[in-house]
Design a protein around this motif. Structure first.
Motif, short mmCIF file in Angstrom:
data_model
loop_
_atom_site.label_atom_id
_atom_site.label_comp_id
_atom_site.label_asym_id
_atom_site.label_seq_id
_atom_site.Cartn_x
_atom_site.Cartn_y
_atom_site.Cartn_z
N ARG A 22 4.50 9.48 0.95
CA ARG A 22 4.15 8.06 0.92
C ARG A 22 2.72 7.82 0.43
O ARG A 22 2.07 6.86 0.87
N GLN A 23 2.25 8.70 -0.47
CA GLN A 23 0.86 8.56 -0.93
C GLN A 23 0.62 7.30 -1.74
O GLN A 23 -0.51 6.83 -1.85
N ALA A 24 1.69 6.75 -2.35
CA ALA A 24 1.57 5.43 -2.97
C ALA A 24 2.07 4.43 -1.94
O ALA A 24 3.25 4.45 -1.59
N ARG A 26 0.93 1.19 1.29
CA ARG A 26 0.15 0.06 1.79
C ARG A 26 -1.26 0.39 2.28
O ARG A 26 -2.05 -0.51 2.49
N TYR A 31 -2.48 -0.75 -4.26
CA TYR A 31 -1.02 -0.88 -4.10
C TYR A 31 -0.67 -2.29 -3.61
O TYR A 31 0.22 -2.94 -4.15
N ARG A 35 1.76 -4.82 -5.48
CA ARG A 35 2.94 -5.25 -4.71
C ARG A 35 3.05 -6.77 -4.69
O ARG A 35 4.15 -7.32 -4.81
N PHE A 41 9.78 -5.81 -3.07
CA PHE A 41 9.61 -4.36 -3.13
C PHE A 41 10.56 -3.73 -4.16
O PHE A 41 10.18 -2.83 -4.91
N SER A 71 9.74 4.99 -5.73
CA SER A 71 11.06 4.37 -5.63
C SER A 71 11.40 4.34 -4.15
O SER A 71 10.51 4.37 -3.32
N ASP A 72 12.67 4.32 -3.79
CA ASP A 72 13.05 4.40 -2.38
C ASP A 72 14.39 5.12 -2.26
O ASP A 72 15.19 5.08 -3.20
N SER A 202 15.35 12.32 6.72
CA SER A 202 14.44 11.82 7.74
C SER A 202 15.09 11.72 9.12
O SER A 202 14.41 11.75 10.13
N HIS A 317 5.01 13.76 7.99
CA HIS A 317 5.83 12.60 7.62
C HIS A 317 4.92 11.71 6.79
O HIS A 317 3.80 12.10 6.48
O1 CP3 Z 1 4.42 7.69 -2.38
C1 CP3 Z 1 5.62 7.65 -2.03
O2 CP3 Z 1 6.12 8.50 -1.27
C2 CP3 Z 1 6.40 6.49 -2.58
C3 CP3 Z 1 7.86 6.57 -2.69
C4 CP3 Z 1 8.69 6.42 -1.43
C5 CP3 Z 1 8.93 5.21 -0.70
N1 CP3 Z 1 9.89 5.44 0.22
C6 CP3 Z 1 8.26 3.92 -0.94
C7 CP3 Z 1 8.29 2.88 0.12
C8 CP3 Z 1 9.48 7.39 -0.84
C9 CP3 Z 1 9.54 8.88 -1.18
C10 CP3 Z 1 10.24 6.76 0.19
C11 CP3 Z 1 11.24 7.48 0.98
C12 CP3 Z 1 11.93 6.79 2.06
N2 CP3 Z 1 12.32 5.48 2.15
C13 CP3 Z 1 12.41 7.45 3.22
C14 CP3 Z 1 12.29 8.93 3.49
C15 CP3 Z 1 10.94 9.29 3.97
C16 CP3 Z 1 10.62 8.73 5.33
O3 CP3 Z 1 9.66 7.95 5.41
O4 CP3 Z 1 11.30 9.10 6.28
C17 CP3 Z 1 13.05 6.49 4.02
C18 CP3 Z 1 13.70 6.73 5.38
C19 CP3 Z 1 12.99 5.24 3.33
C20 CP3 Z 1 13.57 3.94 3.74
C21 CP3 Z 1 12.50 2.94 3.93
N3 CP3 Z 1 11.81 2.35 2.90
C22 CP3 Z 1 12.03 2.43 5.15
C23 CP3 Z 1 12.53 2.82 6.52
C24 CP3 Z 1 11.03 1.52 4.84
C25 CP3 Z 1 10.30 0.62 5.82
C26 CP3 Z 1 9.20 1.34 6.49
C27 CP3 Z 1 7.91 1.08 5.79
O5 CP3 Z 1 7.14 2.03 5.63
O6 CP3 Z 1 7.70 -0.08 5.41
C28 CP3 Z 1 10.87 1.49 3.42
C29 CP3 Z 1 9.91 0.69 2.64
C30 CP3 Z 1 9.01 1.43 1.69
N4 CP3 Z 1 9.37 2.48 0.88
C31 CP3 Z 1 7.64 1.12 1.44
C32 CP3 Z 1 7.18 2.02 0.46
C33 CP3 Z 1 5.82 2.06 -0.18
C34 CP3 Z 1 6.86 -0.03 2.08
C35 CP3 Z 1 7.39 -1.31 1.54
C36 CP3 Z 1 6.36 -2.29 1.10
O7 CP3 Z 1 5.49 -1.99 0.28
O8 CP3 Z 1 6.47 -3.43 1.57
#
Ligand code: CP3
Length: 338
Positions: A22-24, A26, A31, A35, A41, A71-72, A202, A317
């Motif tokens: 999650r290095q990219a 909030r 970012y 955003r 998103f 991506s996600d 996860s 994580h």
């Molecule tokens: O730098 C990176 O890693 C960016 C790419 C990335 C995101 N999500 C962006 C994201 C990756 C590799 C993920 C993986 C992801 N997404 C997982 C597996 C890793 C983990 O954290 O367990 C899971 C379970 C998800 C599903 C997901 N996406 C959740 C549960 C959430 C909400 C929690 C949160 O952190 O807000 C997201 C949203 C999400 N995915 C954000 C980002 C940057 C935040 C959304 C925003 O900017 O509003």
């Protein structure tokens, strides 16, 4: 060869390659700015200009050894036709899938929906510094299925666990579709320019015994096998978060090149797991919020125990939105000996 790729091949470095899950995100002001421009998103995920930009932001700022595609994991259910919404402060929301809807799912044409992601990957490989590894990713079938069944993240994803007990055959069909979709998705990312891929499981840690084997290990093993049947030297990082004692044997059973470990894994166990091949992770993300001694000590413990073997330095994580930028800088210079 890029440093992180050498570690996946089993090489050892005094100073390990470092990137952060999650290095990219909030915790970075740049970012939050992009955003805002993007609107939603998902608009960010499917807009190659913006997705490339936010992927590069942490590389520019910190010079990490690896970059992860922005991506996600939930774009796969979205591409399979499921409704998906990311709500402020609530995380992802999907329509909980019914038995009839599982039976009607198919992956025809889903790659077209994801074509902006492949464009992002290709452009990233061109724009990244040549020494920076580009990591593609997807979610593991079990983790993605938990969100599809419950419609959201719940404390222990009980809806999916219950569904798997009550309707194992139907659940198996859902997992099979996700295995097939994930395979195609990862192959296309690798062919578009990703150096390696990570599969995020996860929610692996909430399963045990036969359920862990059937829903976490077997689908992961199938994806690894299917990807390698098309790309024999594909390098794959698996991250069965929370797997605890079930981490032992996981690498062998699934065929992954690198095992991701969360912060609850004791360092002596991590060392044993490293005897079998590369490991990644371990640092508690909350130490990055705390900073100071808590952060230095956490880094030092990992470096002391684990730099005699193949290690990718990472958090156990994702980094949290509360992490101060200065603490990320402190972490990186501590690892690199600055
Ligand atoms: O730098 C990176 O890693 C960016 C790419 C990335 C995101 N999500 C962006 C994201 C990756 C590799 C993920 C993986 C992801 N997404 C997982 C597996 C890793 C983990 O954290 O367990 C899971 C379970 C998800 C599903 C997901 N996406 C959740 C549960 C959430 C909400 C929690 C949160 O952190 O807000 C997201 C949203 C999400 N995915 C954000 C980002 C940057 C935040 C959304 C925003 O900017 O509003």
């Amino acid at each position: 060869m890029r440093k992180l790729m050498k570690v996946l091949d089993g090489e050892t470095f005094d100073i390990p390659p470092i990137w952060l899950m999650r290095q990219a995100g909030r915790y970075l002001p740049e970012y939050r700015e992009t955003r805002k421009q993007a609107g939603g998103f998902l608009d960010l995920c499917y807009n190659p200009d913006l997705a490339v930009e936010v992927t590069l932001q942490p590389i520019r700022r910190f010079g990490f050894d690896a970059s992860i595609l922005f991506s996600d994991i939930l774009v796969i259910p979205h591409a399979l036709g499921r409704n998906l919404d990311f709500r402020e402060g609530e995380g992802p929301v999907l329509d909980p899938i019914t038995i009839e809807e599982i039976n009607a799912l198919n992956s025809d044409g889903f790659l077209d929906h994801l074509s902006p992601v492949f464009e992002t990957v290709g452009r990233l490989r061109e724009e990244l510094p040549s020494e920076t590894t580009l990591i593609g990713f997807c979610g593991a079938p079990w983790t993605v299925a938990t969100y599809m069944i419950a419609g959201r993240g719940t404390p222990d994803q009980a809806p999916a666990r219950l569904f798997a007990h009550q309707h194992p055959e139907i659940f198996q069909n859902l997992i099979n579709i996700l295995v097939e979709a994930s395979t195609k998705y990862l192959i296309k990312q690798l062919k578009s320019g990703a150096d390696c891929v990570q599969i995020f499981d996860s929610w692996a840690g909430i399963l045990g015994g036969d359920q862990f084997e059937r829903w976490c290990v077997e689908p992961m093993a199938k994806i690894v096998e299917n990807v390698r049947s098309e790309i024999p030297d594909a390098k794959i990082i698996g991250f069965p978060k929370g797997a605890g004692a079930q981490n032992f044997g996981y690498r062998e059973k699934t065929g992954i090149d690198c095992l991701g470990l969360d912060w609850s894994v004791p360092l002596d166990q991590a060392k044993k797991l490293q005897e079998e091949g590369a490991i990644q992770g371990l640092l508690d993300p909350l130490r990055v919020i705390a900073g100071g001694k808590a952060l230095d000590e956490g880094v030092d413990q990992i470096m002391e125990h684990l730099t005699d073997g193949p290690l990718v330095f990472n958090l156990g994580h994702g980094i949290t939105p509360q992490a101060p930028i200065e603490h990320v800088e402190q972490l990186i210079s501590r690892v690199r000996g600055g």
